[in-house]
Design a protein around this motif. Structure first.
Motif, PDB file in Angstrom:
ATOM      1  N   THR A 100      -5.573   0.062 -10.515  1.00  0.00           N
ATOM      2  CA  THR A 100      -4.887  -0.223 -11.784  1.00  0.00           C
ATOM      3  C   THR A 100      -4.148  -1.554 -11.663  1.00  0.00           C
ATOM      4  O   THR A 100      -3.646  -1.910 -10.592  1.00  0.00           O
ATOM      5  N   ASN A 101      -4.074  -2.267 -12.776  1.00  0.00           N
ATOM      6  CA  ASN A 101      -3.303  -3.521 -12.809  1.00  0.00           C
ATOM      7  C   ASN A 101      -1.886  -3.295 -13.298  1.00  0.00           C
ATOM      8  O   ASN A 101      -0.977  -4.020 -12.918  1.00  0.00           O
ATOM      9  N   ASP A 102      -1.706  -2.317 -14.205  1.00  0.00           N
ATOM     10  CA  ASP A 102      -0.405  -2.127 -14.857  1.00  0.00           C
ATOM     11  C   ASP A 102      -0.412  -0.790 -15.613  1.00  0.00           C
ATOM     12  O   ASP A 102      -1.452  -0.127 -15.693  1.00  0.00           O
ATOM     13  N   GLU A 135      -3.560  -2.060  -5.706  1.00  0.00           N
ATOM     14  CA  GLU A 135      -4.845  -2.497  -5.124  1.00  0.00           C
ATOM     15  C   GLU A 135      -5.362  -3.821  -5.685  1.00  0.00           C
ATOM     16  O   GLU A 135      -6.412  -4.288  -5.252  1.00  0.00           O
ATOM     17  N   THR A 136      -4.666  -4.401  -6.644  1.00  0.00           N
ATOM     18  CA  THR A 136      -5.067  -5.720  -7.133  1.00  0.00           C
ATOM     19  C   THR A 136      -3.889  -6.669  -6.924  1.00  0.00           C
ATOM     20  O   THR A 136      -2.747  -6.230  -6.734  1.00  0.00           O
ATOM     21  N   ALA A 137      -4.140  -7.964  -6.992  1.00  0.00           N
ATOM     22  CA  ALA A 137      -3.075  -8.927  -6.690  1.00  0.00           C
ATOM     23  C   ALA A 137      -1.935  -8.853  -7.706  1.00  0.00           C
ATOM     24  O   ALA A 137      -0.772  -9.043  -7.351  1.00  0.00           O
ATOM     25  N   GLU A 162      -6.157  -1.348   1.783  1.00  0.00           N
ATOM     26  CA  GLU A 162      -7.491  -1.903   2.057  1.00  0.00           C
ATOM     27  C   GLU A 162      -7.994  -2.762   0.902  1.00  0.00           C
ATOM     28  O   GLU A 162      -8.442  -3.889   1.091  1.00  0.00           O
ATOM     29  N   ASP A 163      -7.904  -2.229  -0.305  1.00  0.00           N
ATOM     30  CA  ASP A 163      -8.417  -3.006  -1.432  1.00  0.00           C
ATOM     31  C   ASP A 163      -7.511  -4.186  -1.753  1.00  0.00           C
ATOM     32  O   ASP A 163      -7.992  -5.225  -2.212  1.00  0.00           O
ATOM     33  N   LEU A 164      -6.207  -4.034  -1.494  1.00  0.00           N
ATOM     34  CA  LEU A 164      -5.313  -5.172  -1.722  1.00  0.00           C
ATOM     35  C   LEU A 164      -5.685  -6.309  -0.772  1.00  0.00           C
ATOM     36  O   LEU A 164      -5.772  -7.473  -1.194  1.00  0.00           O
TER      37      LEU A 164
END
Ligand code: COA
Ligand code: MG
Length: 301
Positions: A100-102, A135-137, A162-164
């Protein structure tokens, strides 16, 4: 933390493995997460979309020893809606939402669930959501927004390293001593803070070395001492260690009783001494929380 009893252990099970799903009944986890995402190869996703709803239907809600959650694929995969359409007839207890981003991503999933619950005669709002929210920037920057987002399905927040690290093009996520590098410590702390700010469960990420029972227990006790309420497991051998570590220990319960007694002995006092140390209202609140949790876990067992 909300009053609901936290789920201590969340065991991942690849959704394409009938053999591993057959272990659910005896695994002892508070929740299992049947995976459609990264533990399942693209070729096997159609198989997992058949096996998971079959498995969910074997034990209807109310008769499940563990909560049955499903990790779907993230929105940018284009697979999420088909995943949901496949599994919702089985009435999962919750959806783990990766990458998720937000909070808006969670709101969008929640709207899909509104429609699918109605379509399948599932109680409205009963399917909860656990986002993997680092998990995302961009994701760590938006964690604080969960507190005011009003997401009624939000059951907890968890984080993943891991995904980050993949999102950052990083070749490692640990420092030279083997501990999380600063970026991941920061993401973890923000997740912990955001969960408590939102009144939901704070779930620590997985412990990769599933043969290292002592290391797992020590890491879980440290995580609980920081305020985490549970942890992801990747192997059934990790479940008992996680369950034990996220319950108040006998020592903690005994200490909490002494804190409560010390305040009871000084009615109206905001601060008292115990063992030569000052304790005040936050200690009293924490002691009440420990005793309430211990009683609730005893009732669950
Ligand atoms: N859930 C249920 N059963 C599991 C399990 C799991 N997550 N992991 C292992 N088992 C079972 C195995 O099938 C095996 O059963 P058997 O004794 O009847 O043969 C038994 O437990 C012992 O397994 P073991 O040989 O120690 O491990 P393995 O090499 O078979 O599997 C992993 C190792 C890591 C592949 C496996 O633990 C796994 O699939 N974990 C979950 C991974 C996942 O979902 N990741 C996504 C999130 S990051
Ligand atoms: Mg992943």
């Amino acid at each position: 933390m909300s009053d609901a009893l936290p789920l201590r252990s969340w065991l991942f099970i690849p959704g394409d493995s009938e053999k591993k799903m057959a272990k659910v009944a005896d695994c002892g986890a508070d929740a299992v997460i049947l995976d459609l995402e990264d533990a399942v190869s693209p070729d096997n996703k159609p198989l997992a979309r058949r096996l998971i709803p079959d498995f969910l239907r074997t034990t209807p809600r109310g008769r499940r020893k563990a909560q049955y959650w499903v990790r779907v694929n993230p929105f940018d995969s284009g697979l999420t809606l088909d995943d949901l359409a496949a599994i919702m007839p089985g009435a999962p207890d919750g959806i783990m939402q990766p990458k998720t981003n937000d909070p808006d991503d969670v709101r969008r999933l929640s709207h899909y669930l509104d429609a699918l619950e109605a379509a399948h005669g599932i109680e409205r709002g009963s399917v909860k959501i656990l986002p993997v929210a680092t998990e995302t920037a961009i994701a760590p920057f938006t964690l604080g927004q969960f507190a005011s987002a009003g997401l009624e399905r939000l059951a907890g927040l968890t984080w993943g390293a891991e995904d980050l690290s993949a999102a950052l093009g990083a070749s490692t996520n640990v420092d030279t001593s083997g501990h999380w590098a600063f970026t991941y410590q920061m993401a973890r702390s923000l997740c912990l803070l955001a969960a408590h700010a939102s009144g939901v469960q704070a779930i620590d990420t997985l412990y990769v070395d599933f043969r290292d029972e002592d290391g797992l227990r020590a890491a879980c006790r440290a995580a609980r001492a920081e305020g985490f309420t549970g942890r992801i497991a990747i192997h059934p051998a990790q479940v008992a260690g996680i369950n034990d570590s996220f319950m108040p220990s006998a020592d903690e319960v005994a200490h909490a009783r002494r804190v409560i007694d010390a305040f009871a002995a000084s009615p109206g006092a905001g601060t008292v001494g115990l063992d030569g140390k000052m304790i005040d209202i936050p200690h009293q609140k924490q002691a009440q929380r420990v005793l309430a949790q211990a009683a609730a876990f005893r009732a669950r067992a």
